[in-house]
Structure formats: structure tokens, C-alpha cells
Design a protein around this motif. Structure first.
Motif, PDB file in Angstrom:
ATOM      1  N   GLU A  28      11.162   2.785   0.442  1.00 10.78           N
ATOM      2  CA  GLU A  28      11.521   2.331  -0.892  1.00 10.78           C
ATOM      3  C   GLU A  28      12.895   2.887  -1.254  1.00 10.78           C
ATOM      4  OE1 GLU A  28       9.756   0.116  -2.240  1.00 10.78           O
ATOM      5  OE2 GLU A  28       7.646   0.412  -1.710  1.00 10.78           O
TER       6      GLU A  28
ATOM      7  N   ALA B  76      12.814  -4.583  -5.222  1.00 13.68           N
ATOM      8  CA  ALA B  76      12.410  -3.476  -6.080  1.00 13.68           C
ATOM      9  C   ALA B  76      12.605  -3.786  -7.553  1.00 13.68           C
ATOM     10  CB  ALA B  76      13.193  -2.222  -5.702  1.00 13.68           C
TER      11      ALA B  76
ATOM     12  N   ASN C 103      11.268   3.771  -6.418  1.00 10.56           N
ATOM     13  CA  ASN C 103      10.632   2.695  -7.186  1.00 10.56           C
ATOM     14  C   ASN C 103       9.129   2.675  -6.914  1.00 10.56           C
ATOM     15  OD1 ASN C 103      12.061   1.115  -4.645  1.00 10.56           O
ATOM     16  ND2 ASN C 103       9.986   0.371  -5.039  1.00 10.56           N
TER      17      ASN C 103
ATOM     18  N   TRP D 176       6.391   2.929   5.203  1.00  8.46           N
ATOM     19  CA  TRP D 176       6.556   2.750   3.773  1.00  8.46           C
ATOM     20  C   TRP D 176       7.959   3.207   3.391  1.00  8.46           C
ATOM     21  CZ3 TRP D 176       2.783   5.423  -0.208  1.00  8.46           C
ATOM     22  CH2 TRP D 176       3.015   4.894  -1.486  1.00  8.46           C
TER      23      TRP D 176
ATOM     24  N   ARG E  64       4.111  -2.989  -1.625  1.00  4.53           N
ATOM     25  CA  ARG E  64       5.396  -2.308  -1.409  1.00  4.53           C
ATOM     26  C   ARG E  64       6.547  -3.272  -1.712  1.00  4.53           C
ATOM     27  NH1 ARG E  64       4.834  -1.041   4.774  1.00  4.53           N
ATOM     28  NH2 ARG E  64       4.268  -3.240   4.606  1.00  4.53           N
ATOM     29  N   TYR E  65       7.592  -2.752  -2.307  1.00  9.46           N
ATOM     30  CA  TYR E  65       8.785  -3.564  -2.558  1.00  9.46           C
ATOM     31  C   TYR E  65       9.748  -3.519  -1.370  1.00  9.46           C
ATOM     32  CZ  TYR E  65       7.808  -4.397  -7.506  1.00  9.46           C
ATOM     33  OH  TYR E  65       7.267  -4.830  -8.704  1.00  9.46           O
ATOM     34  N   GLU E  66       9.760  -2.418  -0.632  1.00  7.56           N
ATOM     35  CA  GLU E  66      10.588  -2.243   0.568  1.00  7.56           C
ATOM     36  C   GLU E  66      12.075  -2.446   0.282  1.00  7.56           C
ATOM     37  OE1 GLU E  66       8.550  -4.914   3.343  1.00  7.56           O
ATOM     38  OE2 GLU E  66       7.555  -3.151   4.171  1.00  7.56           O
TER      39      GLU E  66
END
Length: 272
Positions: A64, A110, A87, A62, A104-106
Motif C-alpha cells: 500500500e 488508493a 492507506n 500486501w 487491498r488498494y495496492e
């Protein structure tokens, strides 16, 4: 097919030392949550695959965008901490059976419309490593107008997701034991399901325990090599609690037993 592709980074951050006992990271980073997320390379876990609990409930790896402070507390030897802002998540990506993983935006996608806070306490005592960590953040990732049209709560922590975990590890005389428990709460799952029809649960639970023994230690107590036989038991429920508009899926209550050998002939090299 059309030409395309992407350039991806697992982590990309700047590190600033602010004292002998503390530093800051800023950029794309992996927060200290669970056992695997921060230390996710194959040399750091047994088995070909990461524990299922740390894929489907704690969505490792995970990463971000954000900023985080790490440090140690001099008055208590072995006590470390982290606290960060990053984020949030995207509730539209939540899926029944994989929890928040696809929310998740990764980094690359974002949203500036929500944020999250995360923190951990890590304590080393003799042959033990104790940790607790948590996460709380918004998941609408929408403008106020977009969120209103879907009847979702907007804002920095709108449509929140909370995650907590505790784990312990023990290593001594060739014996290794680790155990972890985690929970994810999504109190506005009803509203998420109304907006996206993705059967999001209100609560997910999971945990595992693993034991291993370095067989080579029995023959040479000073060995730097590792041939560990391990066994791991996992139990998780991805729809432990559902909102009124949720649909029970029996496949989301899962148990796993994983066993095998891990061989490390040299530092940074592993065969499984």
C-alpha cells in the motif's frame, strides 16, 4: 477486444537513512506483517505456493501507499521495530472465502478517505527469530455522504479492520522450523454485509507450522547449497465468527498438508 493494459510495481519507494540504526521508507511498500509479506520471493519459502494462511488471512503480498519507520534498539541487541501509516482497505472488495484480500488498494486505486497504522517488533536470539505485528485501519474508503447512504461508518478509521499475528522461526544444523498464528477482526461486518451483501465475517483465524531439513548438511556441514525436505500443516477458518446476517460456509474451514523438496544450488536460485 479493446486495447488496454497496465503498468504495475510491486514496490516503489524512497528510502531515507536518518541514523545508523533507523531509516524511513515513503511510497508503495510492503509492511512487515507475517513471515512472507516482506520477504515474499520464492527463495524465501518452501513449496511452489505461499502458505494459504498468508494468502487468505494475511493477504500477502500486501502493498500500500504510505510511510514507515524501521530501526533497531541498541539497548537490546537483536531487537528491531517498525511503525507505519498507509492507506486503508475497501470493504466493498471483501469476499467470502478470501477475506480482506480483494479489499487491498495496492496503490493504484488508493482512497484518501481512510488510513491505517501498522507496526511490528522483531527479535533475533541465537538461532531463533521472534516477531509480533499488527494492523488497524478503516475500510469504508468513502466520503461522508457516500458512507452515510450505505449506513457505514466513515472517517480515517471508519468501519475498522484489525489484524494481529505472531510467528517464530528456528534454523540450526540444517533444521528449519517456522510457526505462525494470525487473526483478523472486522467488528462492523454486519454493516458491511448490509451495504454490499458480501458475507463478511467478524473474525477469521489461522495458523501453520512447518519443519524442514537440509539433506546436504548431513554430508557437508559447511555447504552453502540447500536441498530441504519440508512438511507444512495449516489450519484456518475464514468464518470463525459471523454477524447475524452472515451465512455459514463449511468450505471456509480448511486444513492443508504440503510437502516437497526445495533445492537452492546457488544464492538467489531455487528449484521446487
Amino acid at each position: 477486444g479493446e486495447p488496454g493494459g497496465e503498468l504495475a510495481f510491486e514496490q516503489l519507494f524512497l528510502k531515507f537513512n536518518i541514523s545508523r540504526d533507523a531509516y524511513i521508507t515513503a511510497g508503495l511498500f510492503t509492511p512487515r506483517i507475517g513471515i512472507i509479506n516482506e520477504n515474499h520471493l520464492p527463495v524465501n519459502y518452501n513449496g511452489n505456493d505461499r502458505p494459504v494462511v498468508e494468502k487468505l488471512i494475511i493477504p500477502a503480498t500486501w502493498r500500500e501507499l504510505g510511510i514507515s519507520l524501521y530501526g533497531s534498539i541498541n539497548s537490546v541487541q537483536g531487537l528491531n521495530y517498525s511503525i507505519g501509516i498507509m492507506n486503508g482497505l475497501n470493504a466493498e472488495g471483501f469476499e467470502n472465502g478470501t477475506g480482506i484480500r480483494h479489499g487491498r488498494y495496492e496503490g493504484s486505486n488508493a482512497s484518501a478517505s481512510n488510513i491505517a497504522v501498522t507496526g511490528s517488533m522483531l527479535y533475533y536470539y541465537k538461532d531463533f527469530r521472534f516477531q509480533v505485528s499488527g494492523y488497524y485501519g478503516g475500510s469504508s474508503g468513502l466520503t461522508n455522504q457516500e458512507a452515510d447512504s450505505l449506513q457505514l461508518e466513515s472517517g480515517a478509521f471508519g468501519t475498522p479492520v484489525a489484524l494481529g499475528e505472531a510467528n517464530v522461526q528456528y534454523n540450526h544444523s540444517g533444521i528449519s522450523v517456522r510457526a505462525l498464528f494470525t487473526a483478523v477482526s472486522i467488528p462492523q461486518a454486519y454493516e458491511i454485509n448490509r451495504a454490499y451483501e458480501n458475507n463478511t465475517p467478524e473474525l477469521m483465524l489461522g495458523g501453520y507450522i512447518e519443519a524442514g531439513y537440509n539433506i546436504l548438511y548431513a554430508f557437508n556441514k559447511s555447504t552453502t547449497k540447500n536441498l530441504t525436505y519440508f512438511i507444512r500443516y495449516e489450519s484456518l477458518d475464514l468464518n470463525y465468527k459471523l454477524p447475524e446476517n452472515g451465512i455459514t460456509n463449511g468450505l471456509n474451514k480448511q486444513q492443508y498438508i504440503t510437502t516437497g523438496l526445495t533445492y537452492q544450488p546457488a544464492r538467489g536460485v531455487v528449484l521446487k
